[in-house]
Design an enzyme around this catalytic site. Structure first.
Site, short mmCIF file in Angstrom:
data_model
loop_
_atom_site.label_atom_id
_atom_site.label_comp_id
_atom_site.label_asym_id
_atom_site.label_seq_id
_atom_site.Cartn_x
_atom_site.Cartn_y
_atom_site.Cartn_z
N ASN A 1 29.15 139.57 23.53
CA ASN A 1 29.29 140.50 24.66
C ASN A 1 30.76 140.68 25.03
OD1 ASN A 1 28.16 142.29 26.52
ND2 ASN A 1 28.13 140.77 28.16
N HIS A 2 31.62 140.57 24.02
CA HIS A 2 33.07 140.72 24.22
C HIS A 2 33.66 141.35 22.96
CE1 HIS A 2 37.24 139.88 25.07
NE2 HIS A 2 36.91 139.42 26.28
N ASP A 3 34.27 142.50 23.12
CA ASP A 3 34.72 143.26 21.96
C ASP A 3 35.85 142.60 21.18
OD1 ASP A 3 36.45 143.67 24.08
OD2 ASP A 3 36.29 145.86 24.07
N SER B 1 32.41 190.02 19.24
CA SER B 1 31.35 189.89 20.24
C SER B 1 30.04 189.64 19.54
CB SER B 1 31.29 191.17 21.07
OG SER B 1 30.08 191.25 21.80
N ARG C 1 31.26 171.09 17.84
CA ARG C 1 31.71 172.42 17.42
C ARG C 1 33.13 172.43 16.87
NH1 ARG C 1 30.51 177.84 19.08
NH2 ARG C 1 32.33 179.20 18.97
N TYR C 2 34.02 171.66 17.52
CA TYR C 2 35.44 171.70 17.14
C TYR C 2 35.88 170.50 16.30
CZ TYR C 2 35.26 175.19 20.84
OH TYR C 2 34.91 176.27 21.60
N GLN D 1 49.15 140.20 33.16
CA GLN D 1 48.23 140.08 32.03
C GLN D 1 48.24 141.33 31.17
OE1 GLN D 1 43.96 139.98 32.82
NE2 GLN D 1 43.67 138.44 31.24
N HIS E 1 55.61 191.02 38.47
CA HIS E 1 54.45 191.22 39.35
C HIS E 1 53.47 192.21 38.74
CE1 HIS E 1 56.83 189.06 42.29
NE2 HIS E 1 57.80 189.95 42.15
N THR F 1 45.37 136.50 25.09
CA THR F 1 44.32 137.10 25.88
C THR F 1 44.00 138.46 25.26
OG1 THR F 1 43.62 137.63 28.14
CG2 THR F 1 45.85 138.25 27.52
#
Length: 301
Positions: free
Chosen positions: A82-84, A286, A9-10, A238, A162, A113
């Protein structure tokens, strides 16, 4: 088909986030860091001294002209690895093979790494988004509120404490409260450094130092990260400490709290009939309303 309002939607309001914070964006920045790192290595490693200078520009084009099909190719490689991050490395190696420069390909990702890539790519993406989009937007908001504070400086207003009528104030002064609050927190935000970690598996440049002990790898990393517009965190484990990243998130949280506070005050002024909402042609307030022209709604009032 979206899974949340942010990409549904956004999305028209959040589309500019996509190049930085989508998975495509992360992959794109990873490729950029890997490529720039290899290019820096050609300046210091003897095995790369004869790397063809004519291949630098095509290498840079890998991230400058990065496409969705490139990202899809990396995702296909990831199905095997299996490793991005490793998939990004193999994607660049494939480029080397196509360009017949594969004798240099094993120096891609040399000594690194995954977090050396991630902890440089993510802060760089964040910084470039903040610089290009968020900071100009915040400045625009602050300038708009400052303009209202100046325009309304002499308009008296019955204040409330208040929820009850209290001593009078001036509308401009109430706007200035938010202008000052935002300015203080904005200054705090822009003073926070964008930190990156770059130092191998445990942050000690172990593989780098074993292979090339005469090179000052801390200085190399510091210069590399600085060229990216970031600040090197050292020493580290790391991963990057994330302290500055957390500070940036906290600063944005405070700014958002102020903007929510501002929005609630304006809503309250509307509810008390201090302000009147502008009528926008075709909009309804509305689901029970029918779209009306401005003149129709004025007659109704």
């Amino acid at each position: 088909m979206a899974i949340s309002p942010i990409d549904g939607r956004y999305f028209k309001d959040t589309a500019e986030l996509s190049p930085y914070f989508s998975e495509f964006g992360l992959i794109h920045y990873r490729v950029r860091i890997e490529v720039e790192y290899f290019i820096r290595l050609t300046d210091v490693l003897p095995e790369l001294a004869d790397f063809p200078k004519t291949e630098i520009e095509p290498l840079i084009d890998l991230y400058k002209n990065f496409t969705e099909s490139d990202a899809a190719e990396i995702k296909e490689i990831e199905k095997v690895t299996n490793h991005d991050v490793k998939a990004v490395e193999y994607f660049i190696k494939n480029h080397f093979e196509k360009r017949k420069i594969d004798k240099y390909k094993e120096f891609i990702h040399f000594g690194l790494t995954s977090q050396d890539i991630n902890n440089t790519a993510i802060p760089l993406a964040t910084k470039e988004f903040m610089t290009t989009h968020m900071r100009p937007l915040l400045e625009k908001i602050m300038n708009a509120i400052a303009e209202l504070a100046d325009r309304w400086q002499d308009i008296p207003m019955l204040a409330r404490t208040h929820g009850q009528p209290a001593s009078p104030t001036r509308l401009g002064k109430e706007m200035k409260v938010f202008m000052v609050r935002l300015s203080v927190q904005y200054q705090s935000l822009i003073n926070i450094a964008y930190s990156a970690k770059f130092g191998g598996a445990t942050g000690n440049f172990n593989a780098h130092n074993v292979a090339y002990p005469k090179i000052n790898w801390i200085e190399f990393a510091d210069n590399f990260v600085d060229d990216m517009g970031l600040e090197l965190s050292y020493p580290t484990t790391q991963i990057e400490h994330y302290d500055n990243f957390a500070a940036q998130c906290d600063a944005m949280k405070r700014i958002n709290t102020i903007l929510i506070d501002f929005s609630r005050d304006v809503w309250q002024y509307v509810s008390m009939n201090y302000f009147k909402q502008k009528i926008k042609e075709g909009e309804v307030g509305s689901s029970g309303d029918a779209p009306q022209s401005k003149s129709d709604r004025l007659r109704k009032c």
